[in-house]
Design an enzyme around this catalytic site. Sequence first.
Site, PDB file in Angstrom:
ATOM      1  N   GLY A  70     -47.389  15.787 -29.793  1.00 40.71           N
ATOM      2  CA  GLY A  70     -48.095  16.803 -30.566  1.00 40.71           C
ATOM      3  C   GLY A  70     -49.029  16.140 -31.553  1.00 40.71           C
ATOM      4  O   GLY A  70     -48.896  14.947 -31.860  1.00 40.71           O
ATOM      5  N   GLY A 131     -44.454  15.930 -27.130  1.00 38.84           N
ATOM      6  CA  GLY A 131     -45.083  17.154 -26.631  1.00 38.84           C
ATOM      7  C   GLY A 131     -45.627  17.023 -25.216  1.00 38.84           C
ATOM      8  O   GLY A 131     -45.739  18.023 -24.501  1.00 38.84           O
ATOM      9  N   GLU A 154     -38.965  10.666 -31.285  1.00 36.84           N
ATOM     10  CA  GLU A 154     -39.049  11.410 -32.551  1.00 36.84           C
ATOM     11  C   GLU A 154     -38.136  10.911 -33.658  1.00 36.84           C
ATOM     12  O   GLU A 154     -38.415  11.167 -34.836  1.00 36.84           O
ATOM     13  CB  GLU A 154     -38.779  12.904 -32.310  1.00 36.84           C
ATOM     14  CG  GLU A 154     -39.904  13.635 -31.590  1.00 36.84           C
ATOM     15  CD  GLU A 154     -39.807  13.585 -30.075  1.00 36.84           C
ATOM     16  OE1 GLU A 154     -38.942  12.843 -29.557  1.00 36.84           O
ATOM     17  OE2 GLU A 154     -40.580  14.294 -29.412  1.00 36.84           O
ATOM     18  N   ASP A 162     -37.597  17.372 -29.435  1.00 38.92           N
ATOM     19  CA  ASP A 162     -37.755  18.816 -29.289  1.00 38.92           C
ATOM     20  C   ASP A 162     -38.493  19.150 -27.983  1.00 38.92           C
ATOM     21  O   ASP A 162     -38.296  18.456 -26.988  1.00 38.92           O
ATOM     22  CB  ASP A 162     -38.439  19.396 -30.548  1.00 38.92           C
ATOM     23  CG  ASP A 162     -39.870  18.929 -30.723  1.00 38.92           C
ATOM     24  OD1 ASP A 162     -40.250  17.898 -30.137  1.00 38.92           O
ATOM     25  OD2 ASP A 162     -40.628  19.600 -31.461  1.00 38.92           O
TER      26      ASP A 162
HETATM   27  C1  QUE Z   1     -42.949   8.968 -32.470  1.00 41.02           C
HETATM   28  C2  QUE Z   1     -43.455  10.178 -32.083  1.00 41.02           C
HETATM   29  C3  QUE Z   1     -44.838  10.363 -31.923  1.00 41.02           C
HETATM   30  C4  QUE Z   1     -45.699   9.281 -32.164  1.00 41.02           C
HETATM   31  C5  QUE Z   1     -45.172   8.055 -32.535  1.00 41.02           C
HETATM   32  C6  QUE Z   1     -43.801   7.917 -32.699  1.00 41.02           C
HETATM   33  C7  QUE Z   1     -45.419  11.628 -31.530  1.00 41.02           C
HETATM   34  C8  QUE Z   1     -46.832  11.702 -31.438  1.00 41.02           C
HETATM   35  C9  QUE Z   1     -47.637  10.576 -31.675  1.00 41.02           C
HETATM   36  C10 QUE Z   1     -49.080  10.557 -31.608  1.00 41.02           C
HETATM   37  C11 QUE Z   1     -49.729   9.487 -31.003  1.00 41.02           C
HETATM   38  C12 QUE Z   1     -51.117   9.420 -30.952  1.00 41.02           C
HETATM   39  C13 QUE Z   1     -51.866  10.413 -31.529  1.00 41.02           C
HETATM   40  C14 QUE Z   1     -51.232  11.482 -32.158  1.00 41.02           C
HETATM   41  C15 QUE Z   1     -49.843  11.539 -32.197  1.00 41.02           C
HETATM   42  O1  QUE Z   1     -47.042   9.406 -32.016  1.00 41.02           O
HETATM   43  O2  QUE Z   1     -44.693  12.607 -31.300  1.00 41.02           O
HETATM   44  O3  QUE Z   1     -51.981  12.452 -32.728  1.00 41.02           O
HETATM   45  O4  QUE Z   1     -53.237  10.370 -31.519  1.00 41.02           O
HETATM   46  O5  QUE Z   1     -47.393  12.892 -31.099  1.00 41.02           O
HETATM   47  O6  QUE Z   1     -43.280   6.722 -33.091  1.00 41.02           O
HETATM   48  O7  QUE Z   1     -42.630  11.215 -31.858  1.00 41.02           O
END
Ligand code: QUE
Length: 377
Positions: A70, A131, A154, A162
Amino acid sequence: MTDTAPAPEILLERRGPLAVVILNRPKALNALTLGMIRALAPQLAQWERDPAVKAVVMRGSGDKAFCAGGDVRAIWEAGRGFQQAGGYDPATAPDDCLPRRFFFEEYRLNRQIKLCAKPIVSLLDGVTMGGGCGLSMHGSHRVATERTLIAMPETAIGLFPDVGGSVFLNACPGEVGTYLALTGDRLKGGADALWCKLATHAAPSAAMAAIEERLAGAAWTGDPARDRAVADAAIAAHAADPGPSPLSQQSAWIDRCFAPARVEDILAALARESGAAAERAAAARKTIETRSPTSLKLTLAQLRRTRGLGFDQAMATEFRLVQRCMAGHDFFEGIRAVLVDKDQAPRWRPDRLDAVTDAMIDAYFAPLGPRELTFAD
Ligand code: QUE
């Protein structure tokens, strides 16, 4: 002439009988925004009603990711506004605020994908986390490649697995789902993904375009059960045996160590391992010790308490938990440490497992009254 229109975050296309979803934020590893959810949900509903659409393909743009998760950075920014104004209260926050709306609509989309009668084929040719698993795992077909990286990481950002992790992690063999949930370990390639039942097929990355082409030209019947088999055959025509699953070789110590009901007892079991598994058990223990203590206890309680619940009840439970996480500390600290300052040094609160009481965890599961996740239109 210069093109000033920004690229759309999601492309929703038709290719004959096939509907094609392209997650189109390659620089952000196609991380899912509320705008993408709001574009996809009604289009998917329309495709389901349209007799000319026989199946849906989902893929990421760029060569790195299906979907990294997400857009937690945007939620972090919105949630910080609440913190500065005295805190996020799931009972009184505006209905249209991002920390509520994002998860409400994301989980409902996860359910829409689960209930879709037409085949939904996700091409997991790259990073698939959080997500991104929610978009793909509830669909009928998930194709992994040698470039697939699947994780539910997460606990590293003060959340819990989730988007229906309650369902697809509990469906992994033995205690492997508990292992993946607590450590956030990444599965690489098709063999482990297949063994964990996270992928339904394995194929070479180079075959993704050919699979899509075969799906577009397949002999669809319009009958849901037969069209699942039509999709199976189209994918199988390009599938390749990914070989034995390395993770399946680890199942004995994983099942031994991740069976307990308390995180402290899982850590103690990992510390007791000797022989061939000792090194891997020690590595898992070290990883777990960097994760949010609250997230660890919440995640274990989530997996145990949702076992045997139906899909809708599991998603409603996850919504209770995520709304309480938005009201807490560790999500904001986790995003700061991992995605904003990138110091990889979160200061969790509480910072020890023994300071996270059963009463604290129980409070996350309390119903949200009029703010529950509901599925009526
Ligand atoms: C754990 C996570 C997420 C994460 C890194 C974690 C996660 C997530 C992102 C993410 C990565 C790149 C993006 C962004 C979000 O990183 O759920 O907007 O550009 O979405 O260690 O759960």
